[in-house]
Every structure is written in C-alpha cells, then in structure tokens.
Design a protein around this motif. Structure first.
Motif, PDB file in Angstrom:
ATOM      1  N   VAL A  43       0.864  -1.177   0.000  1.00  0.00           N
ATOM      2  CA  VAL A  43       0.000   0.000   0.000  1.00  0.00           C
ATOM      3  C   VAL A  43       0.903   1.230   0.000  1.00  0.00           C
ATOM      4  O   VAL A  43       1.797   1.341   0.850  1.00  0.00           O
ATOM      5  N   ARG A 296      -5.621  -4.722   2.510  1.00  0.00           N
ATOM      6  CA  ARG A 296      -4.763  -4.015   1.563  1.00  0.00           C
ATOM      7  C   ARG A 296      -5.462  -3.834   0.210  1.00  0.00           C
ATOM      8  O   ARG A 296      -5.343  -2.775  -0.428  1.00  0.00           O
ATOM      9  N   ASN A 300      -6.232  -0.168  -1.200  1.00  0.00           N
ATOM     10  CA  ASN A 300      -5.653   0.294  -2.465  1.00  0.00           C
ATOM     11  C   ASN A 300      -6.725   0.788  -3.428  1.00  0.00           C
ATOM     12  O   ASN A 300      -6.517   1.766  -4.161  1.00  0.00           O
TER      13      ASN A 300
END
Length: 322
Positions: A43, A296, A300
């Motif tokens: 990230v 994650r 994102n």
C-alpha cells in the motif's frame, strides 16, 4: 542367490518410491502452511501523508462473514476494522495507513452477518439502512454472493441462495435473480446517502485455486462449481461497470495460489514468494493473513478511486504507480 539379491533390490527400490510418493503427496497435496508476516499487495505511503477531508464519513460494512471478520485472530484484525484503524502489533509497512489517519471525522458501522446470503443482505439494506443526513458521505465496503454458492455444502438439494451441487442449467434463474438483486442493493445503498457515497464491492474467491475440485477442501463433488462461480463473478463485475461510484475489489485474482493447491509449484497460480494458505479452518473464510491481504486490496482501491482525496494525493498515487 543372485536372483534373491535382484529381488531384494527391486523391493527396496519399490519401497523407496512408495515412501517418496507418500512424502510428495503429503507435502504438496495435504500440507497447507499459513506462513507468517504481511500478506497481499503493498500500500503506497504518500496518500496517507496528509488529511484527505474534514467531511463526516461513515465507513459502512455490508455482507457476510468476510466483512464480519470470522477467522481473524481478533476483532480488531478483521479487514473492516483494519481499514478503519491499525491494530496493536501492526506490520511495520502498514503503520499509519488507515482511514482514520486521513479522515478525522470518520465513524463506522458494520452490518455484516456471518452465514448470510445475498437475500439476507437485501433485507439488511431495506430494514437497517436509513437515509443519512446530507452532510454524511458513505464509504461502503461489501462482500456478497459467496454463501449463495457454498451453502448447504451438498447436504441438501440445491436451491436459490444455497445452490451447492446445482447444475448450471438449474442455477441459471438463480444467477439471474442474483444479478437483479445485486443491482437493487447497490441502488438502495446509493439512495441512502444523498450526500454521496462510494461502494467497494469484492468479487468471490475460490478456495480450490481455480482447479474446481471440492474434494481438496473436503466437500462433495460439484461438476459445475467453477461455471456457476464464474457466472456470479460476471454478475458482480457487470453491476460495478454499470455504476460510476461502485468499484471492484479483486479478491478472486488475489487469492489464487493461496487455496488448497498453494504448495503445488507446477500450477500457473503458484505464488513463489508467498506459497501459503490464506483460508481459515472452515474453508470459506480467510485466516488472519488473508484478512491482511483483503484490507490491503480494499485500501488500495479506496486510495485509487475515492473522491474524498484531494487532487494532490491522487497525483502522488498515480506517480508512484508509473
């Protein structure tokens, strides 16, 4: 005497082959180590350097046990709670990478229920999701449809929202009903936030790594499993493509190589730098590392698409991806 020696040599070689075959089978077909440490994509740090917005934001969870957090080591390590706030013992690369860092006026509500189906999610939206004030922006994270496929694990005849074992022909009307229901759910969520909202919708992963062999996850044979699973994911992607404020979270692609065949290096899905199992003991939910990966993936997508970010932050994301 010579014949006996040859016979002993053949028996010894055969025994070694049997032992080697058994060890190979155990190592690559039965063992599913979970590994340790971070899991999933990196990230970027730059988007978390500054506050995105002072606006009131509601982080809303809708869906099944994945969004509820079943299988995480503790409640604060579910993907939903990790999106909001870093738990104690957070991985170093994720320090200060959470929505509470950049959205100081964020609140949370998680309506997800373990074991729920898309029909349940529709009822939840209709009965538990009120219209919010104009000054509240909705940041909605959602998982739906997985339990429609896997219930009731082949123990009962297949039916809508519990179609395990169905043929594709049987499932066609249920798939179409899911497509219509999903569209209605997304539209109702949108209507509940007159001040605006974004919906981050995950597709459905496959614990068999695309092989389609339920026996590898201790379930009955289901010849049309992959075909029906694929059609459900197609319906999800179609719903996303039809709406500008709905964004795809690619669980299916990210989890390939982390299911029941994660150790099989000869498969195209093999992930050499993390050949480990991301599923919980009940097969259908993630384990703790799986939840790290899901957090994650959602984060994102939010970083890439959210209108809550100032233009400068989005430019930093784009430059870091070049």
């Amino acid at each position: 005497m010579k014949f006996n020696k040859i016979r002993l040599a053949v028996l010894a070689a055969t025994g070694l082959l049997v032992v080697a075959g058994a060890l190979f089978y155990v190592q690559y077909f039965m063992l599913r180590p979970i590994g340790s440490g971070p899991a999933g994509p990196l990230v970027p740090s730059a988007p978390f350097d500054n506050v995105w917005s002072e606006q009131k934001v509601l982080l809303l969870g809708i869906g099944d046990s994945i969004t509820a957090g079943l299988g995480a080591d503790s409640g604060d390590r579910s993907y939903f709670n990790r999106l909001w706030k870093n738990p104690e013992g957070e991985y170093v690369d994720m320090h200060d990478k959470s929505l509470s860092v950049v959205l100081p006026n964020i609140t949370t509500e998680n309506l997800a229920v373990s074991g729920s189906t898309s029909e349940d999610h529709m009822r939840t939206i209709e009965q538990r999701l009120p219209e919010h004030p104009d000054d509240v922006f909705g940041l909605v994270v959602m998982t739906t449809g997985g339990n429609d496929l896997i219930h009731s694990y082949g123990r009962r005849p297949p039916r809508e929202c519990a179609m395990y074992g169905a043929t594709l022909a049987q499932a066609e009307p249920w798939i179409e009903a899911f497509r219509e229901r999903l569209g209605a759910m997304l539209d109702k969520i949108d209507a509940a936030f007159p001040g605006g909202c974004e919906i981050y919708l995950a597709d459905i992963y496959d614990p068999t790594d695309g092989v389609g062999d339920p026996a590898s996850v201790f379930l009955p044979d289901w010849p049309d499993a992959l075909a029906i699973h694929s059609r459900y994911n197609e319906a999800i992607l179609e719903a996303i493509d039809a709406r500008e404020n709905v964004h795809h979270v690619p669980l299916h692609a990210a989890f390939l190589g982390h299911g029941s065949h994660c150790r099989q290096f000869w498969r195209s899905t093999y992930v050499a730098d993390d050949p480990y199992y991301w599923f919980y003991e009940n097969i259908e939910d993630p384990n703790d590392r799986g939840y790290d990966a899901i957090r994650r993936l959602f984060l994102n997508e939010i970083v890439e698409h959210s209108q809550l970010q100032p233009v400068s932050s989005q430019s930093k994301v784009e430059s870091s991806q070049d």
